[in-house]
Design an enzyme around this catalytic site. Sequence first.
Site, short mmCIF file in Angstrom:
data_model
loop_
_atom_site.label_atom_id
_atom_site.label_comp_id
_atom_site.label_asym_id
_atom_site.label_seq_id
_atom_site.Cartn_x
_atom_site.Cartn_y
_atom_site.Cartn_z
N ASP A 238 0.87 -1.16 0.00
CA ASP A 238 0.00 0.00 0.00
C ASP A 238 0.92 1.23 0.00
O ASP A 238 2.11 1.12 0.34
CB ASP A 238 -0.88 -0.03 1.25
CG ASP A 238 -1.62 1.28 1.47
OD1 ASP A 238 -2.36 1.69 0.57
OD2 ASP A 238 -1.40 1.89 2.53
N ASP A 240 0.11 5.29 0.89
CA ASP A 240 -0.01 6.25 1.99
C ASP A 240 -0.22 5.53 3.32
O ASP A 240 -1.11 4.68 3.46
CB ASP A 240 -1.17 7.20 1.73
CG ASP A 240 -0.99 7.99 0.44
OD1 ASP A 240 0.16 8.15 0.01
OD2 ASP A 240 -2.01 8.42 -0.14
#
Length: 397
Positions: A238, A240
Amino acid sequence: MRQCVILVGGKGTRLGSLTKNMPKPMLNVNGRPFLLLLLETIHRYGFEEILLLASHANSIIYDYFKDLTFKNCKIKIIVEDEPLGTGGALINAYDYLDSTFFCMNGDSLIDGNWLAINQKLDDNCSAVIALSKTENASRYGSIELKNDYVIKFDEKTISKSSNLINGGIYIFRKEIFKDFELSQMSLEKDIMPNLVKNNNVKGTIIDGYFIDIGTPESFKEANSRDWQKANKKAIIFDRDGTLNEDEGYTYKTSDLKWKNGAVELIKYLNNKNYFVFVVTNQAGIAKAIYEESDMHKFHNKMQDDLKNMGAHIDKFYFSPYHVDANLQKYKKDSDCRKPKTGMLKKIQSEWNISKENMFLIGDRETDIECANNFSIKSYLYNGHDNLLNIFLEKIHE
């Protein structure tokens, strides 16, 4: 460093009739031109410009690549009036060279993290060369390394004390070539030995499969396996909150703050020949907070930071869609938005990776749910601990 130069002008005489009317780098490997495989690798490493230095049967290269573009990467073809050799080709292209640039042979590649040689370039040298280990160096000549410096570079003789060979990938400072007159000369025989003699070349051993299509035997071997994707593992991040601090709709390059150990982990994975991908929901695009171009600039900044450390991300996957989008073209319940699995499906399909070789790291339950939905392993990151240490202590098998 933004530029990569590829030497594609050789005649390939050892391959006989195969290269009589065909540039060696244009020979098909696994059904596609070898040069195209090189360009795809260079592009995913984040280069902005590729120079092809062509000579023999150059019209084939020109016709194939003249209209081919990669996103954010320009391709320029420089044709020699007459064959100049690998050294002469660089001198001929002098006006087009960046002050510092990557350079590689068009008939070989180390399928490993050759970007790592970038970290060896300093004020004490003008060139760095990627080295590969081999059990049989008889075809490649002799290279010896001491305290990071290349102390012997001989394409003709074999060293009994070294199993290192020239990987055909370099970093050069342009100034090396400024005092040479344009003539036919060899980079390996006429230029590199003198640089080594002056203690001006560093070397780095790169782990990874070395592929060379310069002889009938090695060309056959190159076609005998899918060497770019053979049994590789992939770590999928992922973005952020996992790789970088989450500022809430993070898109400004000035807001890029790497998580503790993130860059170090990516470099470690590159060096171990893992694929590294990012899968990220980007609802800010759908809600008109920022544009796709802003996101790409942010990703380019990430790649620039990584490249300076000799690392890279192989590809970013993103979902700009949201059911509550302000922009109609992004308003939908997309299969690519996590926790749905569309982005993972794309990775598996495009890179031919089995599920057992895929692992996702994220900081939200939706990341873990996405991994579970796709039946791959995952790890929920707490957003604080050192990512490299986590991988080595809790994930790495």
